[in-house]
Scaffold this active site. Structure first.
Site, short mmCIF file in Angstrom:
data_model
loop_
_atom_site.label_atom_id
_atom_site.label_comp_id
_atom_site.label_asym_id
_atom_site.label_seq_id
_atom_site.Cartn_x
_atom_site.Cartn_y
_atom_site.Cartn_z
N GLY A 126 -13.75 -3.61 0.77
CA GLY A 126 -15.13 -3.13 0.96
C GLY A 126 -15.55 -2.09 -0.07
O GLY A 126 -16.69 -2.12 -0.55
N ARG A 157 0.82 -1.22 0.00
CA ARG A 157 0.00 0.00 0.00
C ARG A 157 0.85 1.27 0.00
O ARG A 157 0.48 2.27 -0.61
CB ARG A 157 -0.93 0.01 1.22
CG ARG A 157 -2.12 -0.90 1.01
CD ARG A 157 -3.10 -0.82 2.15
NE ARG A 157 -4.40 -1.34 1.72
CZ ARG A 157 -5.37 -1.71 2.55
NH1 ARG A 157 -5.19 -1.64 3.86
NH2 ARG A 157 -6.52 -2.16 2.09
N GLY A 186 -11.17 -9.76 -1.02
CA GLY A 186 -10.04 -10.29 -0.27
C GLY A 186 -9.63 -11.69 -0.69
O GLY A 186 -8.47 -11.93 -1.04
P1 ADP Z 1 -14.15 -12.49 -1.39
O1 ADP Z 1 -13.39 -12.31 -0.10
O2 ADP Z 1 -13.24 -12.49 -2.58
O3 ADP Z 1 -15.28 -11.49 -1.54
P2 ADP Z 1 -15.80 -14.57 -0.25
O4 ADP Z 1 -15.31 -14.20 1.11
O5 ADP Z 1 -17.21 -14.26 -0.57
O6 ADP Z 1 -14.83 -13.95 -1.36
O7 ADP Z 1 -15.66 -16.14 -0.49
C1 ADP Z 1 -14.51 -16.88 -0.24
C2 ADP Z 1 -14.79 -18.11 0.56
O8 ADP Z 1 -15.77 -18.95 -0.05
C3 ADP Z 1 -13.55 -18.96 0.69
O9 ADP Z 1 -13.21 -19.07 2.05
C4 ADP Z 1 -13.95 -20.30 0.09
O10 ADP Z 1 -13.39 -21.41 0.78
C5 ADP Z 1 -15.44 -20.28 0.25
N1 ADP Z 1 -16.08 -21.25 -0.65
C6 ADP Z 1 -16.14 -21.21 -1.99
N2 ADP Z 1 -16.78 -22.28 -2.48
C7 ADP Z 1 -17.16 -23.04 -1.41
C8 ADP Z 1 -17.88 -24.27 -1.26
N3 ADP Z 1 -18.34 -24.95 -2.31
N4 ADP Z 1 -18.07 -24.73 0.00
C9 ADP Z 1 -17.60 -24.04 1.05
N5 ADP Z 1 -16.93 -22.88 0.98
C10 ADP Z 1 -16.70 -22.38 -0.24
#
Ligand code: ADP
Ligand code: MG
Length: 396
Positions: free
Chosen positions: A377, A36, A354
């Protein structure tokens, strides 16, 4: 573009209050990742090259309106000096005589860093009196902190109302990339939305189906959509109470002419751990005692085909439980395909979130993407179609 940039003002002899995000990870008082800090360099150098004096305003962590010594920005001074290659004069307050004296003591080419804006309760309340105290210190406001722009705080929104306000280079790059992906995109546009839960991304899905040509749904949230279609998903992560909501999103997509792509095959396992025994099954055939942890190869092939037929990709959320192998396979394959198409000049690819950024790094795909937003965010709120107060304030 509707916002003003550093090119739109004369900076010679001006004191430029520059809002940056240097909320870097720290361990035992030392910065462990300078990403950053490194990213603000173009803005700092540009202001100095045009004869302006750079005064940095930033928050650090969550001191909640009180002075918390461990959260002093004084700790980042050595890393800032190393990254910028310039002398940094630190002021122990972001307003008042301490700040004014530090600014007066700076020679041409020095950078002044003011103490954590969140040491004042007025920062997060967007208190006009605090913003006015800050405004008194300078002539021009530059906001280079897109990642803090979803919050209307004194140093992001209030200050922009009181001084001529410009977007810094990093802010400008982010706004351009995001506008190119969703504002005025080259079509067709495909959005990939994955991750854990539908409930955390409802606004995002609702906004996207009205704007994109293809919506690929993956990850745990795809399971909720399968349930909404009457398909059993065994012990998978799924929000069964969101079935109506998922159906409403599908209807909205149909009405808007957006094609929704759900998994046609899935990787299932009985345990949520690395290397667990697994098999590929049709998406309609998840056993009662198993859970879906990734999309299958036919689904990946279909996603790659959509990518090949699209001009713009916007991606948030992994397609599977990418933290544990081999359930990272679909995310990796899709990410590498997007990276290759981007490298060949066939796709504009923008991603954020993230876990998404972590997954694209893990896949070795991030460097080839057109733009990776690390704004967290703020990126998600922008994808949801929300107006970011810090950006709106730059529009005049
Ligand atoms: P970001 O932080 O990029 O916005 P999210 O926090 O919404 O993404 O999603 C990420 C999480 O989703 C990860 O921890 C991943 O393990 C989980 N995940 C994705 N597919 C599955 C699944 N089929 N079952 C359980 N967890 C899942
Ligand atoms: Mg996440």
């Amino acid at each position: 573009m509707a916002w003003k940039t550093l090119d739109d003002a004369a900076l010679a002899g001006k004191t430029v209050l520059t809002r940056v995000d240097i909320n870097v990870p720290m361990e035992a008082g030392r910065v462990t990742d300078t990403t950053r800090i490194d990213k603000i360099r173009p803005t700092v150098e540009d202001i100095i090259a045009r004869g302006g004096r750079v005064v940095l305003l930033a928050h650090f962590d969550r001191p909640k309106g009180k002075v918390v010594p461990e959260m002093s920005l004084g700790h980042v001074v050595p890393a800032l000096e190393a990254s910028l290659g310039r002398k940094v004069i630190f002021a122990p307050d972001c307003i008042g005589p301490a700040a004014a004296d530090a600014i007066a003591a700076a020679s041409a080419g020095d950078v002044v860093l003011l103490e954590n804006t969140r040491f004042h309760a007025g920062e997060e309340k967007n208190d006009p009196a605090l913003a006015a105290e800050m405004a008194r210190l300078g002539d021009i406001f530059v906001n280079d902190a897109f990642s803090a722009a979803h919050r209307a705080h004194a140093s992001t929104e209030g200050l922009a109302r009181l001084l001529p306000a410009l977007a810094g280079r990093l802010m400008e790059a982010e706004l351009k990339a995001l506008d190119a992906a969703l504002g005025t995109p080259v079509r067709p546009v495909v959005a990939v939305v994955g991750g854990a839960k539908v409930s955390t991304k409802l606004d995002l899905l609702g906004n996207l189906v009205a704007k994109v040509d293809h919506l690929v749904i993956g990850g745990g949230m795809a399971n909720t959509f399968l349930v909404a279609k009457g398909i059993g998903v065994g012990k998978s992560l799924a929000e069964r109470d969101m079935a109506d909501t998922a159906r409403a999103i599908l209807e909205k997509a149909t009405a808007a002419g957006c094609s929704v792509h759900l998994p046609v095959d899935v990787v299932v396992a009985r345990e949520f751990k690395a290397g667990a025994a697994h098999e590929v099954l049709p998406a309609t055939a998840c056993p009662e005692d198993a859970m879906i942890l990734d999309a299958g190869p036919m689904t990946v092939a279909a996603i790659v085909k959509v990518f090949e037929n699209s001009a713009t990709l916007i991606w948030n959320g992994p397609l599977g439980a990418f933290e544990i192998a081999p359930f990272d396979a679909a995310t990796n394959a899709a990410a590498r395909s997007a990276a290759a198409l981007t490298r060949d000049g066939k796709l504009i690819s923008v991603a954020g979130g993230g876990d998404t950024v972590a997954a694209l790094n893990q896949a070795g795909a991030a460097a080839d993407f057109t733009f990776i937003s690390t704004a967290g965010g703020a990126f998600l709120e922008w994808m949801e179609g929300k107006e970011l107060p810090g950006v709106k304030a730059l529009m005049g």
